[in-house]
Design a protein around this motif. Structure first.
Motif, PDB file in Angstrom:
ATOM      1  N   GLY A  42       0.814  -1.209   0.000  1.00 16.46           N
ATOM      2  CA  GLY A  42       0.000   0.000   0.000  1.00 16.46           C
ATOM      3  C   GLY A  42       0.848   1.261   0.000  1.00 16.46           C
ATOM      4  N   GLY A  43       1.958   1.244   0.743  1.00 19.46           N
ATOM      5  CA  GLY A  43       2.864   2.388   0.770  1.00 19.46           C
ATOM      6  C   GLY A  43       3.514   2.630  -0.583  1.00 19.46           C
ATOM      7  N   ILE A  44       3.940   1.563  -1.224  1.00 13.68           N
ATOM      8  CA  ILE A  44       4.547   1.695  -2.553  1.00 13.68           C
ATOM      9  C   ILE A  44       3.514   2.214  -3.555  1.00 13.68           C
ATOM     10  CG2 ILE A  44       5.528   0.378  -4.483  1.00 13.68           C
ATOM     11  CD1 ILE A  44       6.869  -1.417  -2.355  1.00 13.68           C
ATOM     12  N   TYR A  45       2.307   1.691  -3.483  1.00 17.84           N
ATOM     13  CA  TYR A  45       1.229   2.134  -4.371  1.00 17.84           C
ATOM     14  C   TYR A  45       0.917   3.606  -4.148  1.00 17.84           C
ATOM     15  CZ  TYR A  45      -3.314   2.095  -6.695  1.00 17.84           C
ATOM     16  OH  TYR A  45      -4.376   2.363  -7.514  1.00 17.84           O
ATOM     17  N   TRP A  46       0.790   4.023  -2.898  1.00 20.30           N
ATOM     18  CA  TRP A  46       0.507   5.424  -2.566  1.00 20.30           C
ATOM     19  C   TRP A  46       1.641   6.338  -3.043  1.00 20.30           C
ATOM     20  CZ3 TRP A  46       3.175   8.719   0.743  1.00 20.30           C
ATOM     21  CH2 TRP A  46       2.558   9.943   0.977  1.00 20.30           C
ATOM     22  N   TYR A  47       2.895   5.933  -2.793  1.00 20.49           N
ATOM     23  CA  TYR A  47       4.038   6.740  -3.215  1.00 20.49           C
ATOM     24  C   TYR A  47       4.070   6.875  -4.738  1.00 20.49           C
ATOM     25  CZ  TYR A  47       8.805   8.141  -4.197  1.00 20.49           C
ATOM     26  OH  TYR A  47       9.899   8.801  -4.672  1.00 20.49           O
ATOM     27  N   THR A  48       3.781   5.789  -5.458  1.00 23.35           N
ATOM     28  CA  THR A  48       3.799   5.831  -6.922  1.00 23.35           C
ATOM     29  C   THR A  48       2.732   6.786  -7.447  1.00 23.35           C
ATOM     30  OG1 THR A  48       4.601   3.560  -6.989  1.00 23.35           O
ATOM     31  CG2 THR A  48       3.607   4.429  -8.995  1.00 23.35           C
ATOM     32  N   LEU A  49       1.523   6.690  -6.913  1.00 18.14           N
ATOM     33  CA  LEU A  49       0.463   7.592  -7.362  1.00 18.14           C
ATOM     34  C   LEU A  49       0.784   9.042  -7.019  1.00 18.14           C
ATOM     35  CD1 LEU A  49      -2.783   5.605  -6.570  1.00 18.14           C
ATOM     36  CD2 LEU A  49      -1.700   5.995  -8.766  1.00 18.14           C
ATOM     37  N   LYS A  50       1.383   9.277  -5.873  1.00 23.46           N
ATOM     38  CA  LYS A  50       1.755  10.625  -5.468  1.00 23.46           C
ATOM     39  C   LYS A  50       2.859  11.170  -6.384  1.00 23.46           C
ATOM     40  CE  LYS A  50       1.847  13.403  -1.608  1.00 23.46           C
ATOM     41  NZ  LYS A  50       0.737  14.303  -1.493  1.00 23.46           N
ATOM     42  N   ALA A  51       3.833  10.348  -6.723  1.00 26.88           N
ATOM     43  CA  ALA A  51       4.934  10.790  -7.581  1.00 26.88           C
ATOM     44  C   ALA A  51       4.452  11.057  -9.004  1.00 26.88           C
ATOM     45  CB  ALA A  51       6.045   9.747  -7.593  1.00 26.88           C
ATOM     46  N   VAL A  52       3.591  10.206  -9.526  1.00 27.80           N
ATOM     47  CA  VAL A  52       3.096  10.384 -10.891  1.00 27.80           C
ATOM     48  C   VAL A  52       2.127  11.565 -10.942  1.00 27.80           C
ATOM     49  CG1 VAL A  52       1.681   9.323 -12.691  1.00 27.80           C
ATOM     50  CG2 VAL A  52       3.463   8.010 -11.583  1.00 27.80           C
ATOM     51  N   GLY A  53       1.359  11.789  -9.905  1.00 29.45           N
ATOM     52  CA  GLY A  53       0.393  12.876  -9.879  1.00 29.45           C
ATOM     53  C   GLY A  53       1.051  14.246  -9.883  1.00 29.45           C
ATOM     54  N   GLN A  54       2.314  14.346  -9.507  1.00 35.40           N
ATOM     55  CA  GLN A  54       3.016  15.625  -9.476  1.00 35.40           C
ATOM     56  C   GLN A  54       3.534  16.027 -10.847  1.00 35.40           C
ATOM     57  OE1 GLN A  54       6.048  15.213  -6.545  1.00 35.40           O
ATOM     58  NE2 GLN A  54       4.625  15.203  -4.847  1.00 35.40           N
ATOM     59  N   ASP A  55       3.565  15.102 -11.790  1.00 33.09           N
ATOM     60  CA  ASP A  55       4.077  15.407 -13.119  1.00 33.09           C
ATOM     61  C   ASP A  55       3.030  16.196 -13.898  1.00 33.09           C
ATOM     62  OD1 ASP A  55       5.617  15.515 -15.345  1.00 33.09           O
ATOM     63  OD2 ASP A  55       5.572  13.365 -15.776  1.00 33.09           O
ATOM     64  N   ASP A  56       3.442  17.341 -14.478  1.00 33.79           N
ATOM     65  CA  ASP A  56       2.492  18.163 -15.223  1.00 33.79           C
ATOM     66  C   ASP A  56       2.651  18.003 -16.740  1.00 33.79           C
ATOM     67  OD1 ASP A  56       4.895  19.392 -15.481  1.00 33.79           O
ATOM     68  OD2 ASP A  56       4.296  21.295 -14.592  1.00 33.79           O
ATOM     69  N   PHE A  57       3.557  17.159 -17.183  1.00 29.74           N
ATOM     70  CA  PHE A  57       3.753  16.813 -18.589  1.00 29.74           C
ATOM     71  C   PHE A  57       4.055  18.036 -19.456  1.00 29.74           C
ATOM     72  CE2 PHE A  57       1.008  13.458 -16.840  1.00 29.74           C
ATOM     73  CZ  PHE A  57       1.814  12.372 -17.089  1.00 29.74           C
ATOM     74  N   GLU A  58       4.788  19.004 -18.934  1.00 25.36           N
ATOM     75  CA  GLU A  58       5.169  20.174 -19.727  1.00 25.36           C
ATOM     76  C   GLU A  58       6.175  19.816 -20.817  1.00 25.36           C
ATOM     77  OE1 GLU A  58       6.632  23.219 -17.209  1.00 25.36           O
ATOM     78  OE2 GLU A  58       4.665  23.729 -16.405  1.00 25.36           O
ATOM     79  N   ASP A  59       6.950  18.785 -20.628  1.00 31.69           N
ATOM     80  CA  ASP A  59       7.968  18.413 -21.602  1.00 31.69           C
ATOM     81  C   ASP A  59       7.400  17.625 -22.784  1.00 31.69           C
ATOM     82  OD1 ASP A  59       7.337  16.362 -19.870  1.00 31.69           O
ATOM     83  OD2 ASP A  59       9.318  15.423 -19.987  1.00 31.69           O
ATOM     84  N   VAL A  60       6.125  17.274 -22.766  1.00 29.06           N
ATOM     85  CA  VAL A  60       5.509  16.528 -23.858  1.00 29.06           C
ATOM     86  C   VAL A  60       4.981  17.517 -24.884  1.00 29.06           C
ATOM     87  CG1 VAL A  60       3.680  14.902 -24.481  1.00 29.06           C
ATOM     88  CG2 VAL A  60       4.871  14.657 -22.307  1.00 29.06           C
ATOM     89  N   LYS A  61       5.415  17.341 -26.131  1.00 29.41           N
ATOM     90  CA  LYS A  61       4.973  18.232 -27.200  1.00 29.41           C
ATOM     91  C   LYS A  61       3.656  17.736 -27.769  1.00 29.41           C
ATOM     92  CE  LYS A  61       9.612  19.606 -28.449  1.00 29.41           C
ATOM     93  NZ  LYS A  61      10.650  19.656 -29.474  1.00 29.41           N
ATOM     94  N   VAL A  62       2.660  18.610 -27.776  1.00 23.68           N
ATOM     95  CA  VAL A  62       1.346  18.285 -28.319  1.00 23.68           C
ATOM     96  C   VAL A  62       1.174  19.078 -29.608  1.00 23.68           C
ATOM     97  CG1 VAL A  62      -1.129  18.328 -27.881  1.00 23.68           C
ATOM     98  CG2 VAL A  62       0.452  17.932 -26.000  1.00 23.68           C
ATOM     99  N   PRO A  63       0.814  18.430 -30.700  1.00 24.34           N
ATOM    100  CA  PRO A  63       0.634  19.169 -31.953  1.00 24.34           C
ATOM    101  C   PRO A  63      -0.551  20.132 -31.841  1.00 24.34           C
ATOM    102  CG  PRO A  63       0.036  16.858 -32.236  1.00 24.34           C
ATOM    103  CD  PRO A  63       0.606  17.003 -30.870  1.00 24.34           C
ATOM    104  N   ASP A  64      -0.385  21.324 -32.483  1.00 27.60           N
ATOM    105  CA  ASP A  64      -1.432  22.332 -32.423  1.00 27.60           C
ATOM    106  C   ASP A  64      -2.633  21.969 -33.292  1.00 27.60           C
ATOM    107  OD1 ASP A  64       0.073  23.810 -30.695  1.00 27.60           O
ATOM    108  OD2 ASP A  64       1.007  25.002 -32.279  1.00 27.60           O
ATOM    109  N   VAL A  65      -2.380  21.424 -34.466  1.00 30.99           N
ATOM    110  CA  VAL A  65      -3.437  21.080 -35.402  1.00 30.99           C
ATOM    111  C   VAL A  65      -3.643  19.576 -35.377  1.00 30.99           C
ATOM    112  CG1 VAL A  65      -4.166  21.184 -37.810  1.00 30.99           C
ATOM    113  CG2 VAL A  65      -2.749  23.019 -36.842  1.00 30.99           C
ATOM    114  N   SER A  66      -4.882  19.182 -35.313  1.00 32.75           N
ATOM    115  CA  SER A  66      -5.142  17.730 -35.320  1.00 32.75           C
ATOM    116  C   SER A  66      -4.840  17.184 -36.711  1.00 32.75           C
ATOM    117  CB  SER A  66      -6.583  17.448 -34.933  1.00 32.75           C
ATOM    118  OG  SER A  66      -7.453  17.988 -35.885  1.00 32.75           O
TER     119      SER A  66
END
Length: 73
Positions: A42-66
């Motif tokens: 449970g601790g590992i699961y909680w830590y993983t969700l907490k660590a992943v939830g802090q990522d805001d994905f700013e480094d991922v490039k999203v195309p402007d036009v579909s």
């Protein structure tokens, strides 16, 4: 000659008194081990969700036009 009650279970596959007596010394240790393992997992699961939830994905490039899918006939 084997006794007709040579098993730890009765005819309805319930635990017999001998099996309950044989398992009694290990009941607390097994429960404590199970709770400890659940706490670790449970601790590992909680830590993983907490660590992943802090990522805001700013480094991922999203195309402007579909992009339109090309259909070949």
């Amino acid at each position: 000659m084997a006794n007709s009650q040579s098993t730890y279970y009765d005819r309805r596959y319930r635990q017999g008194p001998a099996l309950i007596r044989a398992r009694r010394p290990y009941l607390f240790k097994n429960a404590a081990t199970g709770l400890g393992l659940m706490a670790i997992v449970g601790g590992i699961y909680w830590y993983t969700l907490k660590a992943v939830g802090q990522d805001d994905f700013e480094d991922v490039k999203v195309p402007d036009v579909s992009q339109k899918h090309s259909t070949s006939k």
